[in-house]
Design an enzyme around this catalytic site. Structure first.
Site, PDB file in Angstrom:
ATOM      1  N   GLU A 294      -9.671  11.667  -2.241  1.00 13.34           N
ATOM      2  CA  GLU A 294      -9.956  10.523  -3.127  1.00 13.34           C
ATOM      3  C   GLU A 294     -11.401  10.108  -2.985  1.00 13.34           C
ATOM      4  O   GLU A 294     -11.940  10.075  -1.885  1.00 13.34           O
ATOM      5  CB  GLU A 294      -9.117   9.283  -2.768  1.00 13.34           C
ATOM      6  CG  GLU A 294      -7.692   9.324  -3.181  1.00 13.34           C
ATOM      7  CD  GLU A 294      -6.927   8.058  -2.792  1.00 13.34           C
ATOM      8  OE1 GLU A 294      -7.528   6.954  -2.772  1.00 13.34           O
ATOM      9  OE2 GLU A 294      -5.725   8.182  -2.512  1.00 13.34           O
TER      10      GLU A 294
ATOM     11  N   GLU B  38      -3.334   7.972   3.965  1.00 12.78           N
ATOM     12  CA  GLU B  38      -3.962   6.797   4.588  1.00 12.78           C
ATOM     13  C   GLU B  38      -3.032   6.088   5.564  1.00 12.78           C
ATOM     14  O   GLU B  38      -2.723   4.909   5.404  1.00 12.78           O
ATOM     15  CB  GLU B  38      -4.461   5.818   3.522  1.00 12.78           C
ATOM     16  CG  GLU B  38      -5.570   6.369   2.668  1.00 12.78           C
ATOM     17  CD  GLU B  38      -6.219   5.324   1.756  1.00 12.78           C
ATOM     18  OE1 GLU B  38      -5.694   4.212   1.651  1.00 12.78           O
ATOM     19  OE2 GLU B  38      -7.267   5.640   1.158  1.00 12.78           O
TER      20      GLU B  38
HETATM   21  C1  GCO Z   1      -6.134   0.010  -4.972  1.00 12.09           C
HETATM   22  C2  GCO Z   1      -6.668   1.110  -4.136  1.00 12.09           C
HETATM   23  C3  GCO Z   1      -5.759   2.312  -4.245  1.00 12.09           C
HETATM   24  C4  GCO Z   1      -6.077   3.324  -3.217  1.00 12.09           C
HETATM   25  C5  GCO Z   1      -5.153   4.469  -3.048  1.00 12.09           C
HETATM   26  C6  GCO Z   1      -5.266   4.907  -1.626  1.00 12.09           C
HETATM   27  O1  GCO Z   1      -6.933  -0.659  -5.574  1.00 12.09           O
HETATM   28  O2  GCO Z   1      -4.930  -0.173  -4.966  1.00 12.09           O
HETATM   29  O3  GCO Z   1      -7.956   1.445  -4.492  1.00 12.09           O
HETATM   30  O4  GCO Z   1      -5.756   2.761  -5.552  1.00 12.09           O
HETATM   31  O5  GCO Z   1      -7.371   3.817  -3.344  1.00 12.09           O
HETATM   32  O6  GCO Z   1      -3.822   4.223  -3.355  1.00 12.09           O
HETATM   33  O7  GCO Z   1      -4.679   6.113  -1.415  1.00 12.09           O
END
Ligand code: GCO
Length: 477
Positions: A375, A167
């Site tokens: 994801e 990301e």
């Molecule tokens: C959170 C997010 C993460 C992300 C992930 C992205 O609540 O911190 O949802 O969990 O989805 O790290 O790669």
């Protein structure tokens, strides 16, 4: 053509990130990362939570992998903490860090689980931030490449599926524009510059990969949210085109085509925001193309024209209450509006399974690459009921509805390599503590106490196990 089942070798997976699960923050000579220090700044995270202990996967990895084995998981995506391998970001290799990941990889293979390595999931060695400003310096291109080559060399014999940057759009925009992630900067120009440098680092690491793991595949993981027009008014449709250009194409085109999209480039150049391109940059970008596109899919966005000239993006609250859309991004082209046709999670993320099919089709037609869903999942409050049961039917419904859309997309002709849920165990949400749970495995801890870190299988654990056993054929119509 119609297709009723998932391909034979479909990667039924699940995922995690080092900082969110490992703990052991200074164990075995690990160096500090930018997240180790950022979370200690008061007010940055919900109740001041940090990943010092997280769910202590570092000391429980055998147990966690055994649970994956019991589930029948085919693939597990995890990230490597750069500062375990190089405590200072570069220099001497820390063999204890290598040993940990070697043990993890071997344990996965023992259970017939394909390891998928994410090289970078946001936990930059603090030393590199201090020394030269991390992603804002071109020095990082060499250091990142060196770190990656070490990983390819040490793990590439057994690991064939690799993710470079997780990301990039999120860690760059949150880190340099919203300031909600380290290094907490709020400056558009610096954001575009840091992003350009990250692109170069990504391309160089992909280029190096081929000579180390010639039989492997590598690509980035992008947080992809297709842009929808809020209405069919042409102004709204144009706003969505602009959003698609800035929110998605700006980041993904460079990976796949080695160039920035034209309209966005012109817009930024006119305003003095375009990144500085040096000699050789575009050549490198053109050479480091991915083998597949990894996407983290959570939601879509509906966009409207922006009369007041301010771009609005979604920002989540720390406390799980509904948030308001707040300002962020490039001024003047579009604003995000609440899509009234879809439901939202407790953290105000829109739930749009069909949007996943749309996402997969858009990527396929624009980039022509196979896609790996790195994801997808639901962050929710889970309740530990009597007898240690967690009846997370809402999570099952969420994942099932998205999987059905994956199957539709495959029928549409998308080459879908696999689907990784986020996440296998519950974990630390970067900003939201431990109450926002994503896992198939409940971890008995919260913000206030580490409790006993007991692992408890949720109802969704048994459900996903049966989906894998049936290669997805038991999904309800
Ligand atoms: C959170 C997010 C993460 C992300 C992930 C992205 O609540 O911190 O949802 O969990 O989805 O790290 O790669």
């Amino acid at each position: 053509t119609t297709l009723d089942s998932f391909p034979e070798n479909f990667l039924w997976g699940s995922a995690s990130a080092a900082y969110q699960i490992e703990g052991g923050w200074d164990q075995d000579a690990k160096g500090p990362s930018v997240w180790d220090s950022f979370t200690k700044i008061p007010g940055k995270t919900f109740k001041g939570t940090n990943g010092d202990v997280a769910v202590d996967h570092y000391n429980h990895f055998k147990l966690d992998v055994a649970l994956m084995g019991e589930m029948g998981l085919k693939a597990y995506r995890f990230s490597i903490a750069w500062s375990r391998i190089y405590p200072e970001g570069r220099g001497e290799i820390n063999e204890q860090g290598i040993a940990f990941y070697n043990n993890l990889i071997n344990e996965l293979i023992k259970h017939n689980i394909t390891p998928i390595i994410t090289v970078y999931h946001w936990d930059l060695p603090e030393a590199l931030q201090k020394e030269y400003g991390g992603w804002e310096s071109r020095n990082i291109i060499e250091d990142f490449n060196n770190y990656c080559m070490t990983l390819y060399e040490r793990f590439g014999d057994r690991v064939k599926d690799w993710i470079t940057l997780n990301e990039q759009n999120i860690f760059i925009s949150h880190g340099y524009l919203e300031g909600s992630h380290p290094p907490g900067v709020q400056d558009k120009k610096r954001m575009y510059q840091a992003n350009h440098i990250a692109n170069l680092a990504n391309a160089k690491a992909i280029k190096s990969f081929k000579s180390y793991v010639s039989d492997g595949k590598i690509g980035p993981s992008f947080a992809y949210g297709p842009a929808y027009p809020y209405s069919s008014h042409p102004e709204s449709v144009l706003a969505a085109e602009n959003a698609e250009e800035f929110v998605n194409h700006w980041w993904m085109d460079i990976y796949c085509f080695g160039k920035y999209p034209e309209a966005a480039w012109r817009y930024l150049e006119e305003r003095g925001l375009a990144p500085e391109i040096k000699e050789g940059d575009m050549e490198l970008l053109a050479e480091g193309k991915p083998d597949f596109m990894g996407i983290n899919y959570y939601q879509t966005g509906a966009y409207e024209k922006n009369a007041d000239g301010v771009l609005k993006g979604a920002k989540e609250n720390h406390d799980g209450k509904k948030g308001n859309f707040t300002e962020s991004g490039v001024k003047g082209l579009y604003k995000r509006k609440r899509n009234t046709y879809v439901d939202t999670t407790n953290w105000d993320w829109e739930i749009d399974p069909m949007g996943l099919r749309i996402a997969l089709r858009r990527i396929t037609s624009r980039y022509g690459l196979p896609v790996l869903i790195t994801e997808n999942g639901l962050g929710a409050f889970d309740e530990l009921e009597k007898g240690d049961s967690i009846n997370d039917d809402y999570r099952i419904a969420y994942i099932e509805s998205h999987l059905r859309q994956c199957r539709e997309a495959i029928t549409d002709g998308v080459e879908l390599l696999g689907y990784c849920t986020w996440s296998f165990t519950d974990l630390l949400s970067w900003l939201n503590g431990y109450q926002k749970r994503y896992g198939f495995i409940y971890i008995n801890r919260d913000e206030d106490s580490e409790k006993d870190l007991r692992r408890i299988k949720k109802k969704s654990f048994y459900w996903y196990k049966s989906v894998i056993e049936n290669n997805g054929e038991n999904l309800i119509e």
